[in-house]
Design a protein around this motif. Structure first.
Motif, PDB file in Angstrom:
ATOM      1  N   LEU A  87       1.991  16.257  -1.055  1.00 24.73           N
ATOM      2  CA  LEU A  87       2.740  16.084  -2.290  1.00 24.73           C
ATOM      3  C   LEU A  87       1.901  15.255  -3.261  1.00 24.73           C
ATOM      4  N   LEU A  88       1.885  15.646  -4.516  1.00 21.17           N
ATOM      5  CA  LEU A  88       1.149  14.914  -5.547  1.00 21.17           C
ATOM      6  C   LEU A  88       2.119  14.067  -6.355  1.00 21.17           C
ATOM      7  N   TRP A  89       1.772  12.788  -6.540  1.00 19.27           N
ATOM      8  CA  TRP A  89       2.602  11.857  -7.301  1.00 19.27           C
ATOM      9  C   TRP A  89       1.690  11.118  -8.278  1.00 19.27           C
ATOM     10  N   CYS A  90       1.888  11.360  -9.562  1.00 15.46           N
ATOM     11  CA  CYS A  90       1.097  10.712 -10.613  1.00 15.46           C
ATOM     12  C   CYS A  90       1.997   9.768 -11.410  1.00 15.46           C
ATOM     13  N   LEU A  91       1.541   8.544 -11.608  1.00 18.10           N
ATOM     14  CA  LEU A  91       2.297   7.562 -12.369  1.00 18.10           C
ATOM     15  C   LEU A  91       1.333   6.674 -13.141  1.00 18.10           C
ATOM     16  N   THR A  92       1.872   5.884 -14.042  1.00 17.76           N
ATOM     17  CA  THR A  92       1.061   4.999 -14.860  1.00 17.76           C
ATOM     18  C   THR A  92       1.136   3.567 -14.337  1.00 17.76           C
ATOM     19  N   ASP A  93       0.160   2.754 -14.783  1.00 14.30           N
ATOM     20  CA  ASP A  93       0.190   1.330 -14.421  1.00 14.30           C
ATOM     21  C   ASP A  93       1.466   0.666 -14.932  1.00 14.30           C
ATOM     22  N   ARG A  94       1.904   1.072 -16.096  1.00 13.69           N
ATOM     23  CA  ARG A  94       3.106   0.478 -16.666  1.00 13.69           C
ATOM     24  C   ARG A  94       4.330   0.783 -15.804  1.00 13.69           C
ATOM     25  N   ALA A 101       5.626  -0.265  -7.116  1.00  8.46           N
ATOM     26  CA  ALA A 101       4.721   0.742  -6.584  1.00  8.46           C
ATOM     27  C   ALA A 101       5.402   1.516  -5.459  1.00  8.46           C
ATOM     28  N   PRO A 102       4.891   2.685  -5.113  1.00  4.32           N
ATOM     29  CA  PRO A 102       5.454   3.460  -3.992  1.00  4.32           C
ATOM     30  C   PRO A 102       5.493   2.638  -2.707  1.00  4.32           C
ATOM     31  N   TYR A 103       6.583   2.782  -1.959  1.00  4.59           N
ATOM     32  CA  TYR A 103       6.841   1.976  -0.767  1.00  4.59           C
ATOM     33  C   TYR A 103       7.069   2.911   0.412  1.00  4.59           C
ATOM     34  N   GLY A 104       6.223   2.793   1.442  1.00  4.37           N
ATOM     35  CA  GLY A 104       6.242   3.712   2.577  1.00  4.37           C
ATOM     36  C   GLY A 104       7.575   3.844   3.281  1.00  4.37           C
ATOM     37  N   PRO A 105       8.200   2.743   3.764  1.00  2.00           N
ATOM     38  CA  PRO A 105       9.484   2.878   4.468  1.00  2.00           C
ATOM     39  C   PRO A 105      10.572   3.530   3.616  1.00  2.00           C
ATOM     40  N   GLY A 106      10.567   3.264   2.314  1.00  4.84           N
ATOM     41  CA  GLY A 106      11.548   3.921   1.460  1.00  4.84           C
ATOM     42  C   GLY A 106      11.319   5.414   1.357  1.00  4.84           C
ATOM     43  N   LEU A 107      10.054   5.827   1.331  1.00 10.74           N
ATOM     44  CA  LEU A 107       9.739   7.254   1.283  1.00 10.74           C
ATOM     45  C   LEU A 107      10.166   7.953   2.566  1.00 10.74           C
ATOM     46  N   ILE A 108       9.971   7.285   3.695  1.00 10.36           N
ATOM     47  CA  ILE A 108      10.352   7.877   4.978  1.00 10.36           C
ATOM     48  C   ILE A 108      11.854   8.129   5.038  1.00 10.36           C
ATOM     49  N   SER A 109      12.648   7.247   4.438  1.00 13.29           N
ATOM     50  CA  SER A 109      14.104   7.417   4.464  1.00 13.29           C
ATOM     51  C   SER A 109      14.544   8.666   3.719  1.00 13.29           C
ATOM     52  N   PHE A 110      13.695   9.181   2.830  1.00 15.09           N
ATOM     53  CA  PHE A 110      13.998  10.422   2.111  1.00 15.09           C
ATOM     54  C   PHE A 110      13.304  11.626   2.729  1.00 15.09           C
ATOM     55  N   GLY A 111      12.714  11.456   3.903  1.00 13.24           N
ATOM     56  CA  GLY A 111      12.067  12.568   4.573  1.00 13.24           C
ATOM     57  C   GLY A 111      10.645  12.818   4.129  1.00 13.24           C
ATOM     58  N   LEU A 112      10.016  11.848   3.472  1.00 13.73           N
ATOM     59  CA  LEU A 112       8.653  12.005   2.978  1.00 13.73           C
ATOM     60  C   LEU A 112       7.681  11.226   3.852  1.00 13.73           C
ATOM     61  N   ASP A 113       6.594  11.860   4.220  1.00 16.29           N
ATOM     62  CA  ASP A 113       5.560  11.221   5.033  1.00 16.29           C
ATOM     63  C   ASP A 113       4.536  10.601   4.087  1.00 16.29           C
TER      64      ASP A 113
END
Length: 259
Positions: A87-94, A101-113
């Motif tokens: 999966l591609l995720w593009c974001l800005t510094d702002r 910033a993206p947080y691993g455990p939170g992503l896992i709770s939505f089924g994302l590795d």
């Protein structure tokens, strides 16, 4: 050696006792079975179409809720069907400074590795949009997410063309202000909704819930609204209980009037 559950055959008495028990989600709430139609009545399948989809928070404070909805949808409807593709995720510094910033455990709770997510954090919106467009052209991702404040209509059109040409769904999380962008297949307005209380403690935090308004969709009437909640990776999206009850009552009334 541990026996795999798939080949374990319990005795008939145990099978009957297990079938009488209610199924339970990860949060401990009993369900009589899988949720009805898994949100198909909410037209969420429109978000899986190849092309550009705009997701706008209803207000400034709804930005995290809109991002959570986008991630939950990606994990539930797209990534789970093709776990090998990244999966591609593009974001800005702002965006990272303002909302985190993206947080691993939170992503896992939505089924994302997290290991299958390519994250590009750029200094400006134009740089992030360029990275998103080039990533779409690569045709190497199951889906793309842009957390970018796009203001130029030409940039949105280029992203829409790249997503359509690569046959990749691209979710663009834009700001709450302004109208919609050109070249999008759908435009969703997302607001945080009150979650249902826990089954054992009504004051405990419930499952994530959102109020969705479909403002634009080719071939469909606009301004349709639903309240949905995300149970877990196994159950996914479903209409919120209070919303589903009203829909069931309305359907019963229509049948009574027609009968």
């Amino acid at each position: 050696m541990r026996t795999p559950a798939a080949v374990f055959d319990p005795p008939p008495r145990l099978r009957k006792a297990a079938s009488d028990l209610p199924t339970r989600g990860r949060y401990g709430d009993p369900h009589p079975g899988p949720p009805p139609s898994r949100g198909r009545e909410v037209s969420l399948h429109k978000l899986a179409a190849t092309g550009l989809h705009e997701i706008k928070p209803a207000a400034y404070r709804d930005e995290p809720a809109a991002l959570a909805f986008a991630l939950a949808f990606l994990g539930d409807r797209l990534v789970r069907r093709n776990r090998a593709a990244p999966l591609l995720w593009c974001l800005t510094d702002r965006a990272a400074r303002e909302w985190g910033a993206p947080y691993g455990p939170g992503l896992i709770s939505f089924g994302l590795d997290p290991a299958l997510i390519l994250i590009v954090q750029a200094r400006s919106a134009l740089d992030a949009a360029w990275a998103l467009e080039e990533g779409l052209k690569a045709r190497a991702f199951t889906a793309a997410l842009g957390q970018i404040e796009v203001k130029e209509p030409l940039v949105a059109r280029r992203l829409g063309l790249a997503a359509k040409a690569s046959r990749t769904p691209c979710l663009l999380l834009s700001g709450h202000q302004g109208g919609g962008l050109p070249g999008t297949l759908t435009r969703w307005r997302v607001a945080a909704a009150k979650s249902s209380g826990g089954i054992f403690d009504a004051s405990a935090p419930g499952v994530p819930a959102w109020h969705l308004t479909l403002e634009r969709c080719r071939g469909m009437a606009p301004a349709r609204s639903w309240t949905v909640e995300f149970r877990d990776v196994a159950y996914g999206f479903r209409l919120a209980a209070r919303f589903a009850d009203r829909a069931a009552e309305a359907d019963t009334e229509r049948q009574a009037l027609s009968g």
